[in-house]
Design a protein around this motif. Structure first.
Motif, short mmCIF file in Angstrom:
data_model
loop_
_atom_site.label_atom_id
_atom_site.label_comp_id
_atom_site.label_asym_id
_atom_site.label_seq_id
_atom_site.Cartn_x
_atom_site.Cartn_y
_atom_site.Cartn_z
N UNK A 143 0.84 -1.19 0.00
CA UNK A 143 0.00 0.00 0.00
C UNK A 143 0.87 1.24 0.00
N UNK A 144 0.47 2.22 -0.79
CA UNK A 144 1.15 3.51 -0.85
C UNK A 144 0.22 4.56 -0.25
N UNK A 145 0.44 4.84 1.02
CA UNK A 145 -0.44 5.78 1.73
C UNK A 145 -0.34 7.19 1.18
N UNK A 146 0.74 7.48 0.46
CA UNK A 146 0.94 8.82 -0.08
C UNK A 146 0.32 9.02 -1.46
N UNK A 147 -0.25 7.95 -2.01
CA UNK A 147 -0.93 8.08 -3.30
C UNK A 147 -2.16 8.98 -3.13
N UNK A 148 -2.50 9.78 -4.14
CA UNK A 148 -3.67 10.65 -4.04
C UNK A 148 -4.95 9.85 -3.78
N UNK A 149 -5.97 10.53 -3.31
CA UNK A 149 -7.24 9.88 -3.03
C UNK A 149 -7.82 9.26 -4.30
N UNK A 150 -8.16 7.98 -4.22
CA UNK A 150 -8.75 7.28 -5.36
C UNK A 150 -10.25 7.09 -5.18
N UNK A 151 -10.71 7.12 -3.93
CA UNK A 151 -12.12 6.85 -3.64
C UNK A 151 -12.77 8.01 -2.90
N UNK A 152 -14.06 8.20 -3.16
CA UNK A 152 -14.82 9.20 -2.43
C UNK A 152 -15.21 8.67 -1.06
N UNK A 153 -15.54 9.57 -0.16
CA UNK A 153 -15.98 9.15 1.18
C UNK A 153 -17.22 8.24 1.13
N UNK A 199 -18.45 6.74 -6.17
CA UNK A 199 -17.42 6.12 -6.96
C UNK A 199 -16.00 6.52 -6.68
N UNK A 200 -15.27 6.70 -7.76
CA UNK A 200 -13.83 6.87 -7.69
C UNK A 200 -13.42 8.20 -8.30
N UNK A 201 -12.22 8.65 -7.97
CA UNK A 201 -11.68 9.89 -8.51
C UNK A 201 -10.96 9.60 -9.82
N UNK A 202 -10.26 10.61 -10.35
CA UNK A 202 -9.55 10.43 -11.61
C UNK A 202 -8.06 10.14 -11.40
N UNK A 203 -7.65 9.79 -10.20
CA UNK A 203 -6.24 9.50 -9.93
C UNK A 203 -5.81 8.23 -10.66
N UNK A 204 -4.59 8.25 -11.20
CA UNK A 204 -4.03 7.08 -11.88
C UNK A 204 -2.79 6.54 -11.15
N UNK A 205 -2.51 7.09 -9.98
CA UNK A 205 -1.36 6.64 -9.20
C UNK A 205 -1.79 5.49 -8.31
N UNK A 206 -1.15 4.33 -8.43
CA UNK A 206 -1.61 3.13 -7.69
C UNK A 206 -1.40 3.24 -6.18
N UNK A 207 -2.48 3.11 -5.40
CA UNK A 207 -2.33 3.05 -3.95
C UNK A 207 -2.01 1.65 -3.45
#
Length: 340
Positions: A80-90, A251-259
């Motif tokens: 897990x990469x905790x520093x990856x941008x948010x991928x999911x909404x609350x 749903x999900x955000x538009x981040x493409x950085x893998x968490x």
């Protein structure tokens, strides 16, 4: 006098191994959620779930050590990469936790029924109680925020009745209209719609962030399968003038950085596939219209093939951890023969 402690049975070993794998995965996912969740009410649910998984891992580790059984590798901070941008909404995080709590309730019930030792039954009873509390809390918050999707409503029955003809079980007659769905059949159709919607969202998010083309293609194939199954189950309800309730786009955000590592996401989708196959088997057994039973059976085969292909991908990348095996007696015998 020292009380005799029986060794764990194969079912109990399978239960603690499966639990460790699932909880180590959940801890990674929930730790990432904690890093990004904004809503305080939802955060409290994520924290409760994260703490539960952490405590479970500690207790399971102790069991493995006391029984002198190798601790599974499972998943760790490396996955897990905790520093990856948010991928999911609350709202997605809350819906995900509520869904996984449902899966957990079924899982813990099964583990209890497979356990003989008192300490194992006690551990899984405690896990069942915690998961029940998690479902209760997540459902309460989801209801308060308008995120809880209720099953379709039907009129209350006015009398009890018995099936008076074999055509009640028919789903294919071209000479007569199919009978209306009953409440049991509606409930399973609804449940499987919701499960596949969650599968669709997860598959999209994992495909969106994976750096490997083969993994992305497999995830998108999973998305397409889930969407197709949603359409099939929805059509059955609509044909019976039942509007399937749907949630807002949680749903999900538009981040493409893998968490998460591809190893974790592949395991997660395999876990979801296994749960889906179990749901379909239960739904087929509970349904009484033949067309529904045939649908569940053929769609379950599609999930099984998808899971098999995913398993081969995991093996190719050395990501599939093997459950504890029994002894290969033939191999032992052959080894003894070579010593002559």
């Amino acid at each position: 006098m020292t009380e005799y402690q029986a060794k764990l049975t194969s079912s109990e070993i399978a239960s603690i191994w499966t639990s460790y794998m699932n909880d180590s995965m959940s801890k990674c996912v929930l730790g990432y959620f904690l890093k990004h969740v904004q809503d305080e009410e939802i955060k409290s649910i994520v924290q409760f779930s994260y703490d539960s998984s952490s405590t479970h891992l500690e207790k399971l580790t102790t069991i493995f050590q006391e029984e002198q059984i190798p601790i599974p590798t499972g998943f760790s901070d490396e996955d897990v990469n905790l520093n990856a941008p948010a991928l999911y909404t609350d709202p997605f995080m809350l819906t995900y936790i509520n869904h996984m709590a449902k899966v957990g309730l079924l899982g813990y019930g099964g583990f209890i029924s497979m356990s003989a030792r008192e300490d194992m039954r006690a551990y899984y009873r405690e896990g069942l109680n915690e998961t029940s509390e998690l479902y209760e809390r997540s459902a309460k918050v989801a209801l308060s925020k308008g995120l809880f999707v209720r099953a379709p409503s039907i009129p209350y029955p006015t009398q009890t009745d018995y099936v008076d003809a074999r055509k009640y079980l028919s789903g294919f007659s071209i000479f007569s209209k199919q009978r209306p769905l009953n409440a049991v059949e509606i409930s399973y159709l609804f449940m499987n719609i919701q499960t596949n919607i969650m599968g669709t969202k997860l598959a999209i998010s994992f495909a969106q962030t994976s750096p490997r083309e083969k993994i992305r293609k497999w995830m998108l194939r999973g998305r397409d399968i889930s969407k197709k199954h949603v359409d099939i189950f929805t059509k059955v309800l609509l044909e019976n003038d039942i509007q399937p309730p749907v949630s807002s786009d949680v749903g999900i955000t538009d981040s493409t950085i893998p968490p998460f590592s591809d190893k974790l996401t592949m395991f997660h989708m395999s876990f979801m596939s296994a749960a889906g196959s179990g749901n379909y088997a239960t739904a087929a057994a509970a349904s009484q219209r033949n067309d529904l039973i045939v649908n569940y059976e053929r769609l379950a085969m599609e999930i099984a093939q998808y899971a098999k292909d995913g398993g081969e991908l995991m093996i190719d990348h050395a990501w599939m951890e093997q459950p504890p095996p029994t002894m290969d007696k033939d191999q032992l015998t052959n080894k003894k023969d070579t010593m002559k």
